[in-house]
Design a protein around this motif. Structure first.
Motif, PDB file in Angstrom:
ATOM      1  N   LYS A 184       0.832  -1.209   0.000  1.00  0.00           N
ATOM      2  CA  LYS A 184       0.000   0.000   0.000  1.00  0.00           C
ATOM      3  C   LYS A 184       0.866   1.258   0.000  1.00  0.00           C
ATOM      4  O   LYS A 184       0.549   2.245  -0.677  1.00  0.00           O
ATOM      5  N   GLY A 191      -3.012   4.879  -5.220  1.00  0.00           N
ATOM      6  CA  GLY A 191      -3.164   3.459  -5.492  1.00  0.00           C
ATOM      7  C   GLY A 191      -2.577   3.044  -6.825  1.00  0.00           C
ATOM      8  O   GLY A 191      -2.714   1.904  -7.254  1.00  0.00           O
ATOM      9  N   GLU A 325      -0.824   1.132   9.346  1.00  0.00           N
ATOM     10  CA  GLU A 325      -1.662   1.395   8.178  1.00  0.00           C
ATOM     11  C   GLU A 325      -2.709   2.469   8.484  1.00  0.00           C
ATOM     12  O   GLU A 325      -2.938   3.378   7.677  1.00  0.00           O
ATOM     13  N   ARG A 329      -2.833   6.147   6.703  1.00  0.00           N
ATOM     14  CA  ARG A 329      -4.040   6.627   6.015  1.00  0.00           C
ATOM     15  C   ARG A 329      -4.473   7.979   6.588  1.00  0.00           C
ATOM     16  O   ARG A 329      -4.887   8.872   5.851  1.00  0.00           O
ATOM     17  N   ILE A 334      -1.635   6.754   2.284  1.00  0.00           N
ATOM     18  CA  ILE A 334      -2.288   5.694   1.523  1.00  0.00           C
ATOM     19  C   ILE A 334      -3.790   5.972   1.446  1.00  0.00           C
ATOM     20  O   ILE A 334      -4.320   6.766   2.223  1.00  0.00           O
TER      21      ILE A 334
END
Length: 335
Positions: A184, A191, A325, A329, A334
């Motif tokens: 990621k 993406g 993660e 984000r 990401i």
């Protein structure tokens, strides 16, 4: 000329390095082929492979030829330990790289007598990463206990020794959720990006093929792999002024001054000190620091104390990949 002699076949190990559209920086080593086969599994095969990787016979002061995709050639010579390095200005490299930014070349022995056995018909692949101009950021990651279960925090590092000597590549495990997190980060917020990945470790170059196979098999994004020379107890070469990892990270940051970076390490050894020092030195380039929590209460408490006093860059201790993660984000790294 590489003279004929009764010995093992010879080969060239080309390492995955990094450079720019006008700067060629490639590394590798010429040595005898010891019969290392990382595809063989089992306890005895792992032990034999480990022995052969460290019992390498280098080819000293040997002339090599590097061929670019457009057929331009560059020459270099190995040093006393069989290593070679090309570090020079070469124009037009960016146009030769593939969509992921990899410049794929061939390195060969320049002059070999016909009765010397050369593996692979004297054509060995070597690659250099040129980050895309659309890359959002780069990722510089440690290996041991960051992506690979190693045991650097164990007493006398016995787990490191056991895992290295007695476990084949297929038996080594990645930290839970790490490959998915790295993929990621590699793809970025859109993406669709190809954010460059750099794996920096204190492991010796002797383990390069082993670690490259692990990264590939565990489905981590392909990236430059930067290790260090193995120092023996009688090594007379002066030790570098700065630790290997710190030196390599600085080189990467200086190579790409306009690119921001995420640093990922662990709480087991000195990553917190190295990473935060680098972040203070390059505050405009380091956008996040993630330190994986290892199974060692005293070391974790120390890292927690250091992070409490640090405010320059987002720096967090993470127990699970999902936490990193979520944080990535939240700060827009990401999707």
């Amino acid at each position: 000329m590489l003279f004929s002699r009764k010995a093992d076949p010879i080969q060239i190990d080309g390492y995955q390095s990094y450079g720019t559209s006008n700067h060629l920086y490639i590394l590798g080593r010429a040595l005898e082929h010891e019969g290392v086969n990382l595809e063989k599994t089992g306890f005895l095969s792992a032990l034999k492979n480990a022995y052969k990787q460290f019992a390498s016979d280098e080819l000293r002061h040997t002339k090599l030829r590097i061929t670019l995709p457009d057929d331009r050639t560059i020459y270099t010579t190995t040093d006393a330990e069989g290593y070679f390095k090309v570090d020079e200005q070469v124009e037009g490299l960016g146009a030769l790289a593939n969509s992921q930014g990899w410049l794929q070349m061939v390195v060969s022995f320049d002059d070999v007598q016909k009765d010397v056995v050369v593996i692979g018909e004297n054509q060995f692949p070597i690659e250099m990463l040129i980050p895309s101009e659309t890359a959002e950021y780069g990722v510089i990651s440690d290996v041991d206990d960051t992506i690979l279960h190693t045991g650097v925090a164990s007493l006398l590092k016995w787990r490191v020794i056991f895992n290295t000597l007695f476990k084949s590549v297929d038996k080594r495990t990645s930290l839970e959720g790490a490959p998915e997190l790295y993929q990621k980060l590699h793809l970025g917020k859109s993406g669709k990006n190809a954010n460059p990945m750099f794996y920096v470790s204190n492991s010796p170059w002797n383990l390069y093929n082993y670690l490259e196979a692990f990264i590939r098999n565990a489905k981590f994004p392909k990236g430059s792999i930067l290790l260090r020379d193995f120092r023996g107890p009688l090594d007379k070469i002066p030790k570098p002024e700065k630790p290997h990892k710190q030196h390599e990270i600085r080189n990467i940051l200086n190579t790409y001054p306009d690119l921001k970076f995420v640093l990922i390490g662990d709480s087991g050894e000195h990553d917190v000190d190295i990473y935060l020092e680098v972040a203070k030195e390059y505050p405009e380039q380091i956008i996040a620091v993630y330190l994986r929590s290892v199974d060692h209460k005293k070391k974790v408490l120390r890292v927690e104390g250091v992070l409490k006093q640090y405010e320059t860059t987002p720096a967090v201790l993470v127990k699970k990949s999902s936490f990193a993660e979520e944080h990535a984000r939240k700060i827009g790294l990401i999707a």
